[in-house]
Design an enzyme around this catalytic site. Sequence first.
Site, short mmCIF file in Angstrom:
data_model
loop_
_atom_site.label_atom_id
_atom_site.label_comp_id
_atom_site.label_asym_id
_atom_site.label_seq_id
_atom_site.Cartn_x
_atom_site.Cartn_y
_atom_site.Cartn_z
N TYR A 39 10.61 -4.90 3.74
CA TYR A 39 9.82 -4.10 4.69
C TYR A 39 10.01 -4.63 6.12
CZ TYR A 39 6.87 -1.60 1.22
OH TYR A 39 6.39 -0.78 0.23
N GLY A 40 10.36 -5.91 6.20
CA GLY A 40 10.34 -6.59 7.50
C GLY A 40 11.31 -6.07 8.53
N ASN A 71 2.46 -9.71 4.45
CA ASN A 71 2.05 -9.80 5.86
C ASN A 71 2.58 -8.63 6.66
OD1 ASN A 71 0.90 -12.74 6.46
ND2 ASN A 71 2.37 -12.81 4.79
N THR A 72 3.77 -8.14 6.27
CA THR A 72 4.37 -7.06 7.03
C THR A 72 3.49 -5.81 6.91
OG1 THR A 72 6.50 -8.04 6.53
CG2 THR A 72 6.53 -5.81 7.39
N GLU A 162 15.09 -12.18 -2.56
CA GLU A 162 15.10 -11.05 -3.51
C GLU A 162 16.40 -11.02 -4.31
OE1 GLU A 162 12.83 -8.39 -4.20
OE2 GLU A 162 11.30 -9.51 -3.10
N CYS A 194 4.71 -15.00 5.73
CA CYS A 194 5.33 -14.02 4.84
C CYS A 194 5.16 -14.58 3.44
CB CYS A 194 6.82 -13.87 5.17
SG CYS A 194 7.75 -12.93 3.93
N THR A 195 4.71 -13.74 2.52
CA THR A 195 4.38 -14.27 1.19
C THR A 195 5.61 -14.66 0.39
OG1 THR A 195 4.19 -11.99 0.42
CG2 THR A 195 2.14 -13.12 1.01
N1 DGL Z 1 6.46 -10.66 1.58
C1 DGL Z 1 6.28 -9.75 2.65
C2 DGL Z 1 5.54 -10.34 3.80
O1 DGL Z 1 4.63 -11.12 3.54
C3 DGL Z 1 7.33 -8.76 2.95
C4 DGL Z 1 8.65 -9.18 3.35
C5 DGL Z 1 9.59 -8.02 3.52
O2 DGL Z 1 9.60 -7.11 2.69
O3 DGL Z 1 10.34 -8.04 4.50
O4 DGL Z 1 5.77 -10.04 4.93
#
Ligand code: DGL
Length: 270
Positions: A39-40, A71-72, A162, A194-195
């Site tokens: 998502y980032g 977090n995103t 990933e 970021c998790t």
């Molecule tokens: N684990 C996610 C976060 O905490 C998303 C990271 C991603 O999809 O870029 O931001």
Amino acid sequence: MAVGIFDSGLGGLTVLDAVSRRLPEVPFVYFGDNAHTPYGVRNAEDVYGLTTHAVERMWDEGCDMVILACNTASAAALRRMQESWVPSGKRVLGVFVPLIEALTERQWGDNSPPREVEVKNVALFATPATVSSRAFQRELAFRAIGVDVEAQACGGVVDAIEDGDLILAEALVRSHVDALKRKMPMPQAAVLGCTHYPLMEDIFRDALGPQVKVYSQANLVAESLADYLQRHPGMIGEGQKSVFLTTGDPARVSQRATQFLRRKIEFTAA
Ligand code: DGL
């Protein structure tokens, strides 16, 4: 089933692991949007669309409460969801607030004006979308004054994790820490915003050095969820057993998840 844990992919498993250790009797619905990770690198509209779609699927699975363990999504979509999208009787919470409360030594729900805190120089490591949203700085400014935040957008790290390419992930983490240190040579604290990053926490700690206090979200979120559920026991619901859903390939995602958590995790198609 009642409490949902959402992430764009595998990163939220770091939160799931901590919350299920802290609350072993509570069943969770985990949803990884692995087909659309990362998502980032997406814009806010896109993150909002994907996150609301996933959370809707979690309502269908019986969740009354969903934690965006991403977090995103927390940075780019949560506020808009809370303001105009979440149906009454349902809750969606993010992962920033427990982290910032810990950093600023505040208790849950302490709404007193912002004040000076011990920590003055903070390094924030997060995805490009989280960094450009400035959500961390905005939430911090509600609680603390005089804190200098230097943010490093850690491009590529989520993709490498990933893909299970931990050698590449390590090289990227080290180069992002070097880049951060060129901008802020002596951070007092570092936030893994970021998790996915707790999966590389040892590398962050090693590259940052022992003098930097590292804040990682999983345990902070687990404590804050335990506290919330004690005050709102109705949100726990009636499920018996945790469920793992993915938009990606269940076999591949299960294999990576099992490798990361070192226990058997079986995903099914969302
Ligand atoms: N684990 C996610 C976060 O905490 C998303 C990271 C991603 O999809 O870029 O931001």
